[in-house]
Design an enzyme around this catalytic site. Sequence first.
Site, PDB file in Angstrom:
ATOM      1  N   PRO A 110      29.812  15.354  32.701  1.00  0.00           N
ATOM      2  CA  PRO A 110      29.246  15.432  30.914  1.00  0.00           C
ATOM      3  C   PRO A 110      27.544  14.737  31.900  1.00  0.00           C
ATOM      4  CG  PRO A 110      31.310  13.640  30.733  1.00  0.00           C
ATOM      5  CD  PRO A 110      31.056  14.766  32.485  1.00  0.00           C
ATOM      6  N   VAL A 111      26.758  15.297  31.063  1.00  0.00           N
ATOM      7  CA  VAL A 111      25.393  14.792  30.766  1.00  0.00           C
ATOM      8  C   VAL A 111      25.319  13.940  29.929  1.00  0.00           C
ATOM      9  CG1 VAL A 111      22.931  14.933  31.193  1.00  0.00           C
ATOM     10  CG2 VAL A 111      23.767  16.608  32.146  1.00  0.00           C
ATOM     11  N   GLY A 114      26.841   8.339  31.395  1.00  0.00           N
ATOM     12  CA  GLY A 114      26.715   7.161  31.524  1.00  0.00           C
ATOM     13  C   GLY A 114      27.995   7.556  33.600  1.00  0.00           C
ATOM     14  N   LEU A 115      27.964   8.888  34.226  1.00  0.00           N
ATOM     15  CA  LEU A 115      28.857   8.750  34.879  1.00  0.00           C
ATOM     16  C   LEU A 115      27.996   9.034  36.356  1.00  0.00           C
ATOM     17  CD1 LEU A 115      31.898  10.920  33.581  1.00  0.00           C
ATOM     18  CD2 LEU A 115      31.532   8.415  33.601  1.00  0.00           C
ATOM     19  N   SER A 117      25.159  11.047  36.171  1.00  0.00           N
ATOM     20  CA  SER A 117      25.385  13.282  37.154  1.00  0.00           C
ATOM     21  C   SER A 117      23.833  13.163  36.998  1.00  0.00           C
ATOM     22  CB  SER A 117      25.059  13.876  35.417  1.00  0.00           C
ATOM     23  OG  SER A 117      24.388  13.143  33.990  1.00  0.00           O
ATOM     24  N   ALA A 120      23.899  12.538  40.910  1.00  0.00           N
ATOM     25  CA  ALA A 120      24.602  13.401  41.209  1.00  0.00           C
ATOM     26  C   ALA A 120      23.376  14.855  41.378  1.00  0.00           C
ATOM     27  CB  ALA A 120      26.222  12.934  40.810  1.00  0.00           C
ATOM     28  N   ASP A 161      23.512   4.457  41.889  1.00  0.00           N
ATOM     29  CA  ASP A 161      23.905   5.252  42.089  1.00  0.00           C
ATOM     30  C   ASP A 161      23.943   6.638  42.821  1.00  0.00           C
ATOM     31  OD1 ASP A 161      25.152   4.518  39.257  1.00  0.00           O
ATOM     32  OD2 ASP A 161      23.798   6.142  37.869  1.00  0.00           O
TER      33      ASP A 161
END
EC number: 2.7.1.36
Length: 334
Positions: A110-111, A114-115, A117, A120, A161
């Site tokens: 999900p954009v 906080g993961l 995205s 990636a 990240d």
Amino acid sequence: MRVLASAPAKIILFGEHSVVYGKPAIAAAINLRTYVWAEFNERGAIKIEAKDIRVPGLTVSFSEDEIYFESDYGKAAEVLSYVRQAIELVREEADKNGRGITVSITSQIPVGAGLGSSAAVAVATIGAVSRLLGLELTNEEIGKLGHRVELLVQGASSGIDPTVSAIGGFIHYEKGKFEPLPFMELPIVVGYTGSSGSTKELVAMVRRTREEMPEIIEPILLSMGKVVEKAKEILLSDLEEKIRFERLGKLMNINHGLLDALGVSTKKLSELVYAARTAGALGAKITGAGGGGCMYALAPEKQSEVATAITIAGGTPMITEISKEGLRIEEVIP
């Protein structure tokens, strides 16, 4: 020729916010991935097709004198600058600035959650386009290019990240230095609140509180740094898995309490954290800046129960685990 590459999302396991003040942090790649197909086009343009990035999709074409917006739906547009910079950077590295390239993006990440995205999609784009252009790069080199993309787009970046997304596994970070840690399975559930906080605003808020009450905030930040070092010690140990899980879970709960004391949690994040613990998670905490975004729970043999509890509490659960692999070239079609 067509190339398909993928790169994973990331979570901050321990050390968010305190890392801003020179303390260490541990991050890890997780098995939610962004996939990027890259191929040449005859127009000399950069064309980006983002039809499935966990928000409504869009297609945009760039060339020297024109931009085509076929659709534009909110957060999906944030992807564009990262993808475009990634393509331009790789074309420059390969000395092939004139080649038209089309990339097509699908993502499980999900954009705005906080993961990682953005990192990636940048890393997967660099991986796919570099292979398409015949540029041989290691994953470490691709991570560094991903960091350059973030600097170009954001103006500032720690590089955590893109490094984690490119290399995979666990990464210990301290004062600009990255150290891969031994891999171990961690059965986790990520819970998304459905909203996102501003990292810039939250970091500024913690900074103001620290300036107002240094004698209170400094010990909290120091404790957070010690939590990270204890977690590193556990990851490096030869303790049996059950004991490692239990100790990491305790550290997660401590770290969450310290983050809550800094004021970066929200009612929804706390509801998801406590729902996960009640359902049997050994530990649960915020991951990332807070103010919304995600939490994660360590839930050996309880992932389904914890996911259900997160859903009931109003969150979106994602059952996943640590990804040993970072960037992958999935397919090359001559």
